[in-house]
Write a protein that holds these residues in place. Structure first.
Motif, short mmCIF file in Angstrom:
data_model
loop_
_atom_site.label_atom_id
_atom_site.label_comp_id
_atom_site.label_asym_id
_atom_site.label_seq_id
_atom_site.Cartn_x
_atom_site.Cartn_y
_atom_site.Cartn_z
N GLU A 1 35.36 37.93 47.52
CA GLU A 1 35.09 39.23 46.49
C GLU A 1 35.57 40.60 47.12
O GLU A 1 34.09 41.03 47.31
CB GLU A 1 34.57 38.40 45.18
N SER B 1 41.76 30.83 36.00
CA SER B 1 40.80 31.43 37.21
C SER B 1 41.77 32.26 37.52
O SER B 1 42.68 32.81 37.45
CB SER B 1 41.29 30.06 37.05
N ASP B 2 40.47 32.78 38.00
CA ASP B 2 40.63 34.46 39.03
C ASP B 2 41.89 33.69 40.25
O ASP B 2 42.39 34.56 40.56
CB ASP B 2 39.75 34.35 40.26
N SER B 3 41.88 32.98 40.94
CA SER B 3 43.21 32.73 41.89
C SER B 3 44.45 32.44 41.12
O SER B 3 45.44 33.04 41.33
CB SER B 3 43.13 31.68 42.45
N LYS C 1 36.80 42.56 32.74
CA LYS C 1 37.46 42.20 33.74
C LYS C 1 39.53 42.44 34.08
O LYS C 1 40.36 41.07 33.17
CB LYS C 1 36.87 40.73 34.50
N LYS D 1 36.54 44.80 42.55
CA LYS D 1 36.90 44.66 41.18
C LYS D 1 37.29 45.25 39.67
O LYS D 1 37.45 46.65 40.55
CB LYS D 1 35.27 43.73 40.74
N GLY E 1 42.11 41.35 42.15
CA GLY E 1 41.95 39.74 42.42
C GLY E 1 41.36 39.12 42.98
O GLY E 1 41.09 39.58 44.62
N ARG E 2 41.27 37.84 43.06
CA ARG E 2 40.68 37.03 44.31
C ARG E 2 41.68 35.89 44.42
O ARG E 2 41.62 35.17 43.78
CB ARG E 2 39.49 36.48 44.21
#
Length: 754
Positions: free
Chosen positions: A268, A148-150, A278, A271, A178-179
């Motif tokens: 966000e 996942s992004d986190s 991504k 990117k 990233g986030r």
């Protein structure tokens, strides 16, 4: 006693000096830092001040104007200008070239600290930097994984980044694209209104409840006890249970009753995509003065080792080097090194054919390694690097270095032909030409020495070039007056001693005989030309004047630039859409452009960043790497022209195709229009821009002015606000918390803060 006599009478002493010099030069050659260009310092210091949510006009009046007033009285200041965007102010202070930029940076830092109290409370800490071309990432690494992004951001920040930072001479590794995980408290405005609780009060209560406060210590006879109040947040429920207010002095109102607390991701801001996939970028910066190639090699080796360690990881992390600044450095340095090697080889061949003696060629040719390695010692002592300019100086010096040794050796050779013994010939032959050799060397130094003292940015570029030529020529003079006569005295042999004939010597003699015939032809031709020039002085003088005049005319037609375009196989593309464009809309447009660019078979990698560090979602940057030159039919400049044509239809994205800016100096031509009235400035700027963009000599002309974002303005009724006991500042702070948001506390889990 002169140097020649000393070298002949003390050959062991001179030999020891030469051996030590060669050993030291050889060691210095491998210890010199390697870079593309010399270290260039621009006397410019920038102050970047974030103020989230503020518009350009507020940034100008409340932030930039205050900083400009403080900085304007600094000594050595040349110009001050500012760029004001939504949420960020950039004040640029340019000093005179004579000003020490490090001292200027410290003065700016002190003045900004003084002005800090005049800025709004919500302004974040200003970032002060001096413009440094070396302050660019030497390596960009992309990271992708089935996470996942986190979790991907945490993996990059907690695992990969510290691992790379351990590499020697790595100064900083920055994570981009990233986030990060974020705990969000979403307040319900209806509930706030029902309980008559302002959002600012909720933020202040959370801030007061979410801290660990050291209370001190109590000492006893045999021990001490430390007291701390623990309040930091470790669970979502703990945040929900924070008491904000009381109803009727006995019923508590908690955060959970006013809204919802959720575990999510921060907004966000940027990117990153590599060939449409991504990713997250890790930007690797080197320490000041570090060897770029050594840093890149160390990081690449560490990345390969980490990739092998993660090969069995179920999330399948993928690390890839997508941008390597050392490629251009290696290509340029290797090209100049090749030129030096070819120059040395050709020089030795020419010397051999003209002198016609192997031993004389060896004695003369030894001047090259002696002088080049000796120059490395002086370069290391001066703090220079191996770059295009210093290597260019060495390649130029190759043809000059051997002149002194040839003059000395040829005169010694002449004395030996007269029947003198080698030692006598070496001593007398060197003494006869000493003044001529010194004059020749000082003439060359007189030409290249002043280049090292040029002013401005060009002077910083050519300083190392001029001094390296002088270094090599000084060592060349020392070599000609010591080593050449010493070797001639003890190594040259006898002129009358017959050597044994073999296949090699027979081939050399035959080659020398052919060259002797060619040289005789040149002598006869030269004599004919010389007789003609002496018989026709007016024709020769008139022709010289015409050639000189024609040369001046051609000079006006030759294109002029600071650095010529190079076929590096790399270039950049920038996009920007109208202000107010969301990051999702910008991403959609960027990926369409990316597909067009990657459709070309010449493209190897496309590295895309949507958004920037300043929080602007309506911009995007491409770094395009082409396949090797042997695998494509056009050079970089031609391919850029093709891409410009392909992107001509994306007018809404305002595409600009540019060279990679290795020096960090931006566009080669900037035209500034200054005035107090923005409307008048905009009108004139549009007229000038209309002229510039139609000029055939210019490509991708652009204007820095951008219209503002759509804005909703709140005008407070002062009379009603006074009756209700509030001010416009109270209203502004309340709206800021509800719209922009606030970060009153942190959430800790397993040693990390969110």
């Amino acid at each position: 006693m002169n140097l020649a006599a000393l070298s002949i009478k003390r050959p062991f002493f001179i030999s020891c000096i030469i051996i030590l010099m060669l050993a030291a030069g050889y060691g210095a050659m491998f210890r010199l830092p390697v870079d593309l260009y010399p270290s260039v310092t621009f006397p410019i210091v920038t102050v970047t001040t974030p103020y989230p949510g503020a518009g350009p006009s507020e940034m100008e009046t409340q932030v930039s104007k205050q900083l400009e007033d403080e900085l304007s009285s600094l000594s050595g200041i040349k110009t001050i200008r500012s760029i004001n965007k939504e949420g960020i102010s950039t004040v640029i202070a340019e000093f005179t070239l004579e000003t020490d930029v490090k001292y200027a940076e410290q003065q700016v830092r002190d003045r900004v600290g003084t002005a800090r109290g005049k800025l709004p409370n919500e302004v974040k800490e200003p970032i002060i930097r001096r413009v440094d071309p070396g302050d660019q990432p030497v390596l960009v690494i992309s990271l992708a994984a089935n996470l996942s992004d986190s979790k991907l951001f945490d993996f990059a920040d907690d695992t990969v980044r510290p691992y790379i930072e351990q590499v020697k001479q790595v100064g900083l590794v920055e994570v981009l694209g990233g986030r990060k995980r974020e705990i969000k408290v979403a307040l319900d405005r209806e509930k706030l209104k029902r309980y008559e609780v302002p959002a600012t009060l909720v933020a202040s209560r959370i801030a007061a409840a979410g801290q660990n406060i050291p209370a001190g210590k109590v000492g006893q006879r045999k021990s001490e006890t430390i007291f701390r109040t623990l309040g930091e947040f470790r669970t979502i429920q703990r945040i929900e249970s924070v008491i904000v207010n009381f109803v009727g002095n006995d019923v508590p109102i908690r955060v959970g009753q006013l809204g919802t607390v959720s575990d999510g991701l921060e907004d966000e801001k940027s990117k990153a995509f590599v060939n449409g996939e991504k990713s997250i970028y890790l930007m690797v910066y080197r320490q000041s003065g570090a060897n770029t190639i050594a840093v890149v090699d160390g990081v690449k080796a560490r990345v390969e080792r980490l990739q092998k360690d993660l090969v069995n990881d179920p999330t399948k992390p993928r690390l890839q080097v997508v941008r390597d600044q050392s490629k251009a450095i290696r290509a340029n340095v290797d090209d100049v090194r090749e030129s030096i090697i070819i120059g040395i080889a050709l020089t030795i061949i020419v010397v051999f054919f003209f002198l016609g003696n192997v031993r004389s060629t060896v004695i003369t040719g030894l001047a090259l390694p002696n002088c080049l390695l000796g120059a490395f010692i002086l370069m290391a002592a001066s703090g220079f690097t191996l770059n295009v300019m210093t290597l260019l100086a060495l390649s130029l010096a190759v043809g000059l270095l051997i002149d002194d040794a040839i003059v000395v050796r040829e005169n010694i050779f002449r004395h030996m032909e007269m029947g003198k013994k080698p030692i006598e010939a070496a001593l007398e032959g060197t003494q006869e030409v000493t003044l001529a050799v010194v004059a020749t060397t000082l003439t060359v130094i007189a030409v290249f020495g002043p280049i090292a003292f040029l002013q401005g940015v060009a002077g910083q570029f050519f300083k190392e070039f001029g001094l390296v030529v002088c270094f090599t020529m000084m060592i060349s003079l020392f070599d000609a007056l010591t080593i050449a006569p010493m070797l001639s005295a003890y190594f040259a042999g006898s002129m009358h001693k017959k050597t044994k004939k073999n296949a090699v010597t027979a081939a050399l003699d035959k080659g020398l005989a052919v060259f002797e015939t060619f040289q005789s032809f040149l002598d006869r031709t030269y004599m004919k030309i010389l007789h003609y020039t002496l018989d026709q002085p007016l024709v020769i003088l008139g022709s010289s004047i015409l050639i000189f005049a024609f040369s001046l005319f051609l000079f006006t037609k030759v294109p002029k630039t600071f650095l010529a375009a190079q076929d590096t196989g790399e270039f950049t593309i920038s996009l920007d859409m109208p202000p107010g464009t969301s990051i999702d809309a910008m991403t959609e447009m960027t990926l369409e452009v990316d597909k067009v660019v990657r459709a070309n078979k010449e493209v190897k990698n496309s590295v895309v960043t949507v958004g920037n560090r300043d929080g602007e979602p309506n911009v995007a940057d491409f770094f395009v790497e082409l396949v090797p030159a042997r695998s494509r039919t056009m050079n970089t400049s031609q391919f850029k022209d093709r891409v410009r044509e392909q992107l001509a239809g994306f007018t809404a994205a305002n595409p600009k195709v540019k060279d990679v800016d290795l020096l960090g100096v931006g566009r080669p031509f900037n035209f500034n229009i200054i005035g107090p009235d923005l409307d008048i400035l905009q009108a004139y700027a549009q007229k000038v821009y209309g002229k510039l963009k139609t000029d055939p000599a210019l490509k991708d002309a652009d204007i820095s002015y951008r219209p503002g974002k759509p804005e909703f303005q709140v005008v407070v009724d002062d009379n009603r606000a006074e009756r209700l006991g509030v001010s416009s500042a109270n209203v502004g702070r309340e709206l800021r918390v509800e719209v922009e948001g606030a970060t009153p506390a942190v959430y800790r889990e397993q040693g990390r803060e969110y």
